[in-house]
Design a protein around this motif. Structure first.
Motif, PDB file in Angstrom:
ATOM      1  N   ASN A   1       0.839  -1.199   0.000  1.00 31.39           N
ATOM      2  CA  ASN A   1       0.000   0.000   0.000  1.00 31.39           C
ATOM      3  C   ASN A   1       0.876   1.252   0.000  1.00 31.39           C
ATOM      4  OD1 ASN A   1      -2.893  -1.186   0.950  1.00 31.39           O
ATOM      5  ND2 ASN A   1      -1.234  -2.200   2.068  1.00 31.39           N
ATOM      6  N   LEU A   2       0.555   2.187  -0.878  1.00 32.32           N
ATOM      7  CA  LEU A   2       1.183   3.500  -0.860  1.00 32.32           C
ATOM      8  C   LEU A   2       0.187   4.503  -0.308  1.00 32.32           C
ATOM      9  CD1 LEU A   2       2.847   3.532  -4.392  1.00 32.32           C
ATOM     10  CD2 LEU A   2       3.980   3.147  -2.197  1.00 32.32           C
ATOM     11  N   VAL A   3       0.671   5.431   0.511  1.00 34.01           N
ATOM     12  CA  VAL A   3      -0.184   6.462   1.105  1.00 34.01           C
ATOM     13  C   VAL A   3       0.349   7.822   0.677  1.00 34.01           C
ATOM     14  CG1 VAL A   3      -1.143   7.410   3.228  1.00 34.01           C
ATOM     15  CG2 VAL A   3      -0.632   4.957   3.084  1.00 34.01           C
ATOM     16  N   PHE A   4      -0.520   8.614   0.048  1.00 36.76           N
ATOM     17  CA  PHE A   4      -0.123   9.943  -0.422  1.00 36.76           C
ATOM     18  C   PHE A   4      -1.010  10.991   0.232  1.00 36.76           C
ATOM     19  CE2 PHE A   4       1.074   7.306  -4.202  1.00 36.76           C
ATOM     20  CZ  PHE A   4       2.444   7.518  -4.129  1.00 36.76           C
ATOM     21  N   THR A   5      -0.387  12.005   0.812  1.00 39.49           N
ATOM     22  CA  THR A   5      -1.129  13.105   1.434  1.00 39.49           C
ATOM     23  C   THR A   5      -0.994  14.399   0.651  1.00 39.49           C
ATOM     24  OG1 THR A   5       0.758  13.281   2.963  1.00 39.49           O
ATOM     25  CG2 THR A   5      -1.230  12.178   3.775  1.00 39.49           C
ATOM     26  N   SER A   6      -0.500  14.295  -0.574  1.00 43.35           N
ATOM     27  CA  SER A   6      -0.478  15.450  -1.481  1.00 43.35           C
ATOM     28  C   SER A   6      -0.199  14.958  -2.889  1.00 43.35           C
ATOM     29  CB  SER A   6       0.592  16.475  -1.081  1.00 43.35           C
ATOM     30  OG  SER A   6       1.881  15.990  -1.422  1.00 43.35           O
TER      31      SER A   6
ATOM     32  N   ALA B   1       8.876  17.252   6.120  1.00 39.69           N
ATOM     33  CA  ALA B   1       8.252  17.792   7.328  1.00 39.69           C
ATOM     34  C   ALA B   1       7.004  17.030   7.740  1.00 39.69           C
ATOM     35  CB  ALA B   1       7.903  19.259   7.117  1.00 39.69           C
ATOM     36  N   ALA B   2       6.556  16.079   6.909  1.00 39.74           N
ATOM     37  CA  ALA B   2       5.275  15.414   7.155  1.00 39.74           C
ATOM     38  C   ALA B   2       5.393  14.120   7.943  1.00 39.74           C
ATOM     39  CB  ALA B   2       4.571  15.137   5.830  1.00 39.74           C
ATOM     40  N   ALA B   3       6.600  13.717   8.284  1.00 40.40           N
ATOM     41  CA  ALA B   3       6.776  12.458   9.013  1.00 40.40           C
ATOM     42  C   ALA B   3       6.087  12.529  10.362  1.00 40.40           C
ATOM     43  CB  ALA B   3       8.266  12.173   9.206  1.00 40.40           C
ATOM     44  N   GLY B   4       5.461  11.431  10.748  1.00 37.52           N
ATOM     45  CA  GLY B   4       4.915  11.422  12.104  1.00 37.52           C
ATOM     46  C   GLY B   4       3.576  10.784  12.285  1.00 37.52           C
ATOM     47  N   ASN B   5       2.556  11.624  12.458  1.00 39.83           N
ATOM     48  CA  ASN B   5       1.310  11.150  13.046  1.00 39.83           C
ATOM     49  C   ASN B   5       0.625  10.042  12.255  1.00 39.83           C
ATOM     50  OD1 ASN B   5      -0.528  11.486  15.275  1.00 39.83           O
ATOM     51  ND2 ASN B   5      -2.006  12.194  13.757  1.00 39.83           N
ATOM     52  N   LEU B   6       0.546  10.155  10.945  1.00 44.73           N
ATOM     53  CA  LEU B   6      -0.168   9.146  10.168  1.00 44.73           C
ATOM     54  C   LEU B   6       0.474   7.774  10.345  1.00 44.73           C
ATOM     55  CD1 LEU B   6      -1.684   9.528   6.644  1.00 44.73           C
ATOM     56  CD2 LEU B   6      -0.394   7.489   7.231  1.00 44.73           C
ATOM     57  N   VAL B   7       1.774   7.701  10.188  1.00 43.80           N
ATOM     58  CA  VAL B   7       2.465   6.423  10.339  1.00 43.80           C
ATOM     59  C   VAL B   7       2.361   5.922  11.776  1.00 43.80           C
ATOM     60  CG1 VAL B   7       4.763   5.366  10.382  1.00 43.80           C
ATOM     61  CG2 VAL B   7       4.026   6.656   8.379  1.00 43.80           C
TER      62      VAL B   7
ATOM     63  N   ALA C   1       3.911  -0.050   8.948  1.00 38.05           N
ATOM     64  CA  ALA C   1       3.897   1.232   8.232  1.00 38.05           C
ATOM     65  C   ALA C   1       5.229   1.943   8.411  1.00 38.05           C
ATOM     66  CB  ALA C   1       2.765   2.117   8.755  1.00 38.05           C
ATOM     67  N   ARG C   2       5.660   2.595   7.339  1.00 32.86           N
ATOM     68  CA  ARG C   2       6.876   3.400   7.427  1.00 32.86           C
ATOM     69  C   ARG C   2       6.734   4.633   6.549  1.00 32.86           C
ATOM     70  NH1 ARG C   2       9.028  -1.380   4.554  1.00 32.86           N
ATOM     71  NH2 ARG C   2       9.790  -0.779   2.468  1.00 32.86           N
ATOM     72  N   PHE C   3       7.661   5.571   6.743  1.00 31.32           N
ATOM     73  CA  PHE C   3       7.589   6.872   6.068  1.00 31.32           C
ATOM     74  C   PHE C   3       8.776   7.043   5.142  1.00 31.32           C
ATOM     75  CE2 PHE C   3       8.737  11.398   5.883  1.00 31.32           C
ATOM     76  CZ  PHE C   3       7.556  11.930   5.403  1.00 31.32           C
ATOM     77  N   LEU C   4       8.528   7.691   4.009  1.00 30.65           N
ATOM     78  CA  LEU C   4       9.598   7.995   3.061  1.00 30.65           C
ATOM     79  C   LEU C   4       9.480   9.439   2.614  1.00 30.65           C
ATOM     80  CD1 LEU C   4      11.949   7.148   1.190  1.00 30.65           C
ATOM     81  CD2 LEU C   4      10.219   6.471  -0.506  1.00 30.65           C
ATOM     82  N   ALA C   5      10.505  10.243   2.903  1.00 27.64           N
ATOM     83  CA  ALA C   5      10.555  11.636   2.440  1.00 27.64           C
ATOM     84  C   ALA C   5      11.293  11.672   1.111  1.00 27.64           C
ATOM     85  CB  ALA C   5      11.263  12.507   3.463  1.00 27.64           C
ATOM     86  N   LEU C   6      10.620  12.192   0.081  1.00 28.78           N
ATOM     87  CA  LEU C   6      11.243  12.296  -1.234  1.00 28.78           C
ATOM     88  C   LEU C   6      11.532  13.738  -1.636  1.00 28.78           C
ATOM     89  CD1 LEU C   6       9.368   9.606  -3.354  1.00 28.78           C
ATOM     90  CD2 LEU C   6      11.659   9.481  -2.362  1.00 28.78           C
ATOM     91  N   TYR C   7      11.003  14.693  -0.878  1.00 27.53           N
ATOM     92  CA  TYR C   7      11.262  16.090  -1.198  1.00 27.53           C
ATOM     93  C   TYR C   7      11.116  16.929   0.059  1.00 27.53           C
ATOM     94  CZ  TYR C   7       6.146  16.765  -1.247  1.00 27.53           C
ATOM     95  OH  TYR C   7       4.819  16.821  -0.905  1.00 27.53           O
TER      96      TYR C   7
END
Length: 242
Positions: A52-57, A130-136, A146-152
């Motif tokens: 599963n990929l999760v996108f918030t923008s 800056a979006a890492a955190g609450n959702l994961v 679940a894990r987080f990946l910052a690409l920009y």
């Protein structure tokens, strides 16, 4: 009466779409991006165990596709969770096939994921640094992998365009369109000497508008939902009768 100008603080590439929608409403839109998006130098995303990929923008969608080298066979089979209409549209345009559309913010999307029948495999939330955190954390607390990946990352603007300054200093009240709290913070940092009561605010959400509280805005109108359609409805409300 001619409607006053509206200053668009959204970063590109989305800002061009917003200005086009404002033009369709017969409004004068001034480009004043308060954030610049900068891709991070990271390896190709590790999708081992990810279903599963999760996108918030929409920006997360665009940067993932670039970093992954397109919609590969492996990616095409993943379920894609999108926070709202603009992100969902971006996922469709990118070529994803299994898309679940949300209609809220990141917290709403996390709740939507957890209320759905449990999905096998892990979740990867792709967003800005800056979006890492609450959702994961919310997914992990519920026992999901679940894990987080910052690409920009988002870099604040260092100057306000001349056209935006002219609008803020004119005799007519300008309006400022705010999409995020970080953009609002950058706007405040660059306009500290603007007299109170010279501009109004239309914001995507209360959280986005929060940095402008107490800054002397003529008024702050909040969109009913944190998406572009609701934001345009809030703009029409702000300009009603003008």
């Amino acid at each position: 009466m001619v409607a006053p100008p509206i200053i668009v603080t959204r970063a590109e590439p989305g800002a061009s779409d917003t200005r086009a929608r404002l033009k369709e409403l017969g409004l004068t839109a001034i480009a004043a991006p308060m954030l610049q998006l900068k891709a991070l130098d990271v390896p190709t995303p590790d999708l081992n165990g990810i279903h599963n990929l999760v996108f918030t923008s929409a920006n997360g969608v665009h940067h993932f596709v670039v970093a992954n080298g397109g919609i590969t066979e492996q990616v095409a089979d993943l379920t894609v969770w999108c926070v709202g209409p603009a992100t969902t549209d971006a996922a469709h345009e990118a070529g994803f096939q299994r898309i679940v559309a949300g209609d809220g913010n990141a917290d709403d999307l996390a709740a939507q994921i957890l209320s759905a029948p449990e999905t096998a495999g892990g979740f990867l939330h792709v967003a800005n640094s800056a979006a890492a955190g609450n959702l994961v954390r919310t997914l992990q607390a519920a026992g999901r992998d679940a894990r987080f990946l910052a690409l920009y990352e988002t870099v604040p603007a260092t100057a306000l365009p001349d056209a935006a300054w002219a609008a803020l200093r004119s005799d007519r009240t300008a309006w400022v369109l705010i999409h995020s709290a970080k953009a609002a913070q950058a706007f405040v940092a660059l306009t500290g000497d603007v007299p109170p009561g010279t501009y109004g605010i239309v914001a995507m959400s209360g959280a986005a508008a929060a940095p402008l509280d107490g800054r002397g805005a003529l008024g702050i109108i909040i969109a009913e939902r944190p998406n572009e359609d609701a934001l345009m409805a809030a703009v029409r409300e702000a300009f009603k009768g003008l």
